[in-house]
Design a protein around this motif. Structure first.
Motif, mmCIF file in Angstrom:
data_model
loop_
_atom_site.group_PDB
_atom_site.id
_atom_site.type_symbol
_atom_site.label_atom_id
_atom_site.label_comp_id
_atom_site.label_asym_id
_atom_site.label_seq_id
_atom_site.Cartn_x
_atom_site.Cartn_y
_atom_site.Cartn_z
ATOM 1 N N CYS B 9 13.725 4.316 -10.689
ATOM 2 C CA CYS B 9 13.446 4.022 -9.250
ATOM 3 C C CYS B 9 12.198 3.146 -9.114
ATOM 4 N N VAL B 11 9.807 0.839 -6.224
ATOM 5 C CA VAL B 11 9.498 0.497 -4.808
ATOM 6 C C VAL B 11 9.268 -1.026 -4.749
ATOM 7 N N SER B 24 8.268 3.873 -9.136
ATOM 8 C CA SER B 24 7.913 4.897 -8.131
ATOM 9 C C SER B 24 7.174 6.079 -8.747
ATOM 10 N N LEU B 27 3.543 5.859 -8.280
ATOM 11 C CA LEU B 27 3.076 5.906 -6.896
ATOM 12 C C LEU B 27 2.805 7.336 -6.437
ATOM 13 N N GLN B 28 1.745 7.400 -5.635
ATOM 14 C CA GLN B 28 1.499 8.696 -4.959
ATOM 15 C C GLN B 28 2.236 8.726 -3.652
ATOM 16 N N SER B 29 2.022 7.615 -2.854
ATOM 17 C CA SER B 29 2.712 7.484 -1.564
ATOM 18 C C SER B 29 2.595 6.041 -1.072
ATOM 19 N N VAL B 30 3.284 5.783 0.015
ATOM 20 C CA VAL B 30 3.127 4.486 0.740
ATOM 21 C C VAL B 30 2.572 4.832 2.117
ATOM 22 N N GLU B 31 1.519 4.144 2.537
ATOM 23 C CA GLU B 31 0.847 4.498 3.806
ATOM 24 C C GLU B 31 0.719 3.248 4.698
ATOM 25 N N MET B 32 0.578 3.574 5.989
ATOM 26 C CA MET B 32 0.151 2.526 6.927
ATOM 27 C C MET B 32 -1.316 2.241 6.617
ATOM 28 N N ARG B 53 -4.372 10.493 2.522
ATOM 29 C CA ARG B 53 -4.036 11.915 2.418
ATOM 30 C C ARG B 53 -5.222 12.740 1.966
ATOM 31 N N ARG B 78 1.306 -2.617 4.329
ATOM 32 C CA ARG B 78 1.316 -1.251 3.754
ATOM 33 C C ARG B 78 0.222 -1.121 2.708
ATOM 34 N N ARG B 83 -1.369 5.685 -8.959
ATOM 35 C CA ARG B 83 -2.171 6.459 -9.923
ATOM 36 C C ARG B 83 -1.976 5.865 -11.308
ATOM 37 N N ALA B 96 6.307 -3.148 2.436
ATOM 38 C CA ALA B 96 6.964 -2.352 1.390
ATOM 39 C C ALA B 96 7.972 -1.472 2.099
ATOM 40 N N THR B 99 13.240 1.249 -1.628
ATOM 41 C CA THR B 99 13.215 1.718 -2.999
ATOM 42 C C THR B 99 14.547 1.325 -3.623
#
Lengths: 640, 149
Positions: B9, B11, B24, B27-32, B53, B78, B83, B96, B99
């Motif tokens: 997977c 992104v 992916s 990645l930890q997350s995708v944020e605004m 977060r 985004r 990490r 972004a 996926t």
């Protein structure tokens, strides 16, 4: 002739014879004297006749009268001499008479003595008778002479009267000649005036002629100009008519345009209103579009967040491995939906953006449209007011054009009448020119005639002056004649007196001779006394003889004087004849003069009438300048 | 690191018109993108620090890192929180949104995938390339990206 005083009867006879001879001689002398006197009387009568003729005459004879005057003066001196002689003879006759008286008284005695004398006495008586007869004859002759002298005297008086009349007539003539001279001078000046007037008239007529021909030319020009004027006035009338039509059409168009503009203004107001409304609507629509846009933004945001969530879910599902596979599918489905939603909202946002752009443009256009509508309304208002002004101007123009049309109609009429009168003027001018040419001709002839008249008047004036001078001289001569005639009368009266005295003396002498005869008769009877008395008588007779001798001398002188008188009278007669001829000539010339005077008078009258005509023509011709009047006067003048 | 026929997977994200892919698992997350606080004495492509977060992480502007001019942050922007070892960092990307599972055998290594072989500023940040249908995806070399921060 010596006388022997003491020579006895024979001597006495001789004495008586010589006495008789002397008496006869005296008689002859007396006769001669009488004849001379008669001649003189005749001459005087003829002179009187001549003078009467002269009195009836009127004119120049200064030279002749002067001659007469000279002759009359000579006559007067001769008459004076005659008078002196006659006085002398009278005086001697008086002394003869005195002596004869004495002689008579002596002769009475002588007669007494003589009676005593013989036969011879008879013859003596016869002689004495003859002597008496002679004396009577002498007496008669003397009486005749006296009568003739008286007639001469009366004639002389008549002559005086005639001379006075002549003088008066000549005076009158002189006065009348002076008057005529003055009149002639005034006539000359009048003629001069007439000449100058006629000259002026001729010049003015020539000027009139020139002006008339000029007027004719100008009238012809004016006529052609008038025709052109008529044409132009007609074209002006036509133009004015078309202008009137155009103006009325223009007025209609302008009124229609005004109405259309009014409608346009109303439409513009409506357009402005609708544009304003649509602008408001557009603004509202823009606001709504903005609202929609913000809602779309919210939706977009939601879609993005959904996408984010789905992506994170997918990440988590992937991390979960096989267990998260289903979750991943759901997350993928959610992600796809969110993407579709985001795409749709992007489309919506694009559409709304375009819509907002369009609305913005529409609003700007609306604002522009409102502005343009406002401007248009203002401009249209301006246009309307301009059009109103145009309309007013057009109406004013129409009015003016109507006035112009009226004026042009009047002008047409006036121009027609002007052309008519110009044509009439041209015709009249032509007539005037013709008449003036005739006038100029007649005036030229008048001028010529008045020039001749002037010359004649000058000559008349000259001859009048000469006439006046001659008349003055004639007057002087007539006055002299009068004085001479009065002298002659006086002298003749004296002569008459002397003749009377002579007659008286002769009567005395006759009486004395009668007494002598008686004395002789007495003496024939008486005798003795005679010688004494005879001696005394002889002395006396000697004295008588002396006296008679004196008388004879005087008679001779008388005779001489008579001869002289006769000569003078002949001279007078000749002069008188000349005078008569002169008088005839004078009469002829007087009749000529009278004819001339009549002619002058006639000419004067004509002159006066012509002058009056000229004056009236000049006085009335100058201010009025009416050609027809001038023509008619000129024609009337020319007709005279 | 996986068997053939296996897929992993990824992104997908975009930077300056190129589609990149990052595993992916990293990645930890995708944020605004949230507010960023600048930090002094950092590299030019490090914008500062930001919250993700509950933890403070540095944020890297990939545009600047790849040598492209930066653009303002928008709704699509985004922050991808990654990490690597013990380190966590945020990468600011243009967008972004998806996926994908990419078969590992379809990924061509960097040397093979670069026919030109010419040196590229962003070349060292590419692990390789993969073709997904009509799209060419650049596989991100994360180690190289966060190297030095």
């Amino acid at each position: 002739m010596p006388i022997q005083p003491r020579s006895g009867g024979n001597a006495k006879s001789t004495n008586i014879t010589s006495l008789r001879e002397r008496a006869v001689h005296g008689t002859k002398t007396a006769k001669n004297m009488t004849a001379s006197l008669k001649e003189t009387a005749g001459l005087a009568i003829s002179a009187a006749d001549s003078a009467e003729q002269l009195a009836s005459s009127v004119n120049e004879m200064a030279a002749s009268i002067e001659q007469v005057t000279g002759s009359a003066a000579t006559l007067a001196s001769t008459a004076n001499e005659t008078a002196v002689s006659i006085e002398e003879s009278s005086a001697s006759i008086r002394s003869v008479t005195d002596m004869a008286q004495e002689m008579a008284s002596s002769a009475q005695q002588v007669t007494a003595s003589m009676n005593e004398i013989a036969l011879s006495l008879r013859s003596l008586r016869a002689v004495q008778e003859a002597y008496a007869v002679s004396v009577a004859e002498i007496s008669a002759a003397t009486e005749q002479m006296t009568r003739s002298i008286q007639s001469v005297a009366s004639n002389a008086a008549g002559l005086t009267v005639s001379a006075e009349q002549t003088s008066a007539s000549v005076n009158e003539t002189a006065v009348s000649i002076e008057q005529v001279s003055a009149m002639t001078e005034s006539l000359a000046s009048s003629v001069e005036q007439v000449f100058s007037f006629t000259d002026d008239l001729a010049r003015s007529v020539e000027g009139v002629s020139a002006n008339a021909s000029k007027i004719t030319d100008e009238a012809a020009e004016a006529a052609s100009t008038g025709v052109a004027l008529v044409r132009s006035a007609r074209s002006v009338a036509t133009l004015t008519k078309s202008a009137t039509e155009t103006t009325s059409r223009l007025t209609r168009d302008a009124e229609e345009s005004g109405a259309a503009i009014q409608k346009s203004i109303q439409s513009l107001g409506r357009i402005r209103d609708s544009i304003s409304r649509s602008s408001g609507v557009s603004a509202e629509m823009g606001k709504r579009a903005g609202e929609i846009s913000s809602i779309v933004g919210t939706i977009d945001m939601i879609a993005e967040r959904t996408n984010l969530l789905s992506v994170n879910a997918s990440i988590e599902a992937a991390r979960a491995g096989e267990a998260g596979r289903g979750f991943a599918v759901v997350a993928e489905e959610i992600r796809l939906l969110a993407d579709r939603s985001a795409r749709s909202t992007a489309d919506i946002a694009g559409i709304i953006r375009g819509l907002q752009e369009v609305i913005h443009d529409a609003m700007a256009a609306s604002d522009e449209g409102v502005r343009i509508a406002d401007d248009s309304a203002r401009l249209t208002d301006d246009g309307l007011s301009g059009l109103r002004k145009i309309l007013a101007g057009v109406q004013e123009t129409a009015k003016v054009v109507g006035q112009i049309s009226d004026a042009t109609d009047q002008q047409m009429e006036a121009v027609h009448s002007v052309v008519g009168s110009i044509n009439a003027t041209a015709a009249q001018s032509k007539q005037v020119a013709t008449a003036t040419a005739e006038q100029a001709l007649s005036v030229r002839s008048v001028l010529q005639a008045s020039g001749q008249m002037r010359k004649i008047a000058k000559e008349v004036n000259l001859s009048m002056v000469a006439q006046a001078k001659a008349t003055r001289e004639l007057l002087k001569a007539a006055q002299q004649t009068t004085s001479i005639a009065s002298h002659l009368r006086v002298t003749t009266a004296e002569q008459a007196n002397a003749a009377k005295q002579i007659v008286a003396a002769l009567q005395d002498m006759r009486r004395g001779s009668a007494a002598t005869a008686r004395a002789l008769a007495d003496r024939a009877k008486a005798g003795g006394v005679i010688s004494e008395e005879a001696s005394r008588l002889a002395i006396l007779i000697t004295k008588v003889t002396r006296a008679l001798s004196d008388q004879a001398t005087a008679a001779t002188q008388i005779a001489k004087a008579a001869v002289e008188t006769r000569k003078q009278s002949g001279h007078v007669a000749r002069t008188m004849f000349e005078q008569a001829r002169a008088v005839q000539m004078m009469t002829a010339s007087a009749s000529n003069v009278s004819r001339k005077l009549a002619a002058i008078t006639r000419a004067n009258r004509e002159h006066s009438s012509q002058s009056a005509a000229i004056v009236s023509s000049l006085s009335s011709g100058a201010p009025s300048k009416s050609p027809s009047a001038k023509v008619s006067r000129a024609r009337a003048g020319s007709g005279k | 690191m996986s068997a053939p026929g296996q897929s992993e997977c990824f992104v997908l994200f975009e930077v300056s018109g190129n589609t990149w892919a990052v595993r992916s698992q990293l990645l930890q997350s995708v944020e605004m993108p949230g507010p960023v606080t600048p930090v002094p004495n950092t590299l030019p492509f490090v914008e500062g620090i930001t919250f993700a977060r509950g933890q403070v992480i540095p944020r890297i502007n990939l545009r600047l890192r790849f040598g492209f001019p930066g653009i303002p942050v928008d709704l699509q922007s985004r922050t991808i929180v990654v990490r690597s070892g013990n380190r966590t960092a945020g990468m600011l990307v243009d967008s972004a949104r998806e996926t994908v599972f990419i078969p590992l055998d379809s990924i061509q290594p960097r040397d093979e995938a670069d026919p030109a072989g010419s040196p590229d500023s962003s070349l060292k940040y590419r692990e390789g390339t993969a073709v997904l249908g009509s799209r060419t995806v650049l596989i991100l070399n994360l180690e190289e990206v966060i190297e030095g921060i």
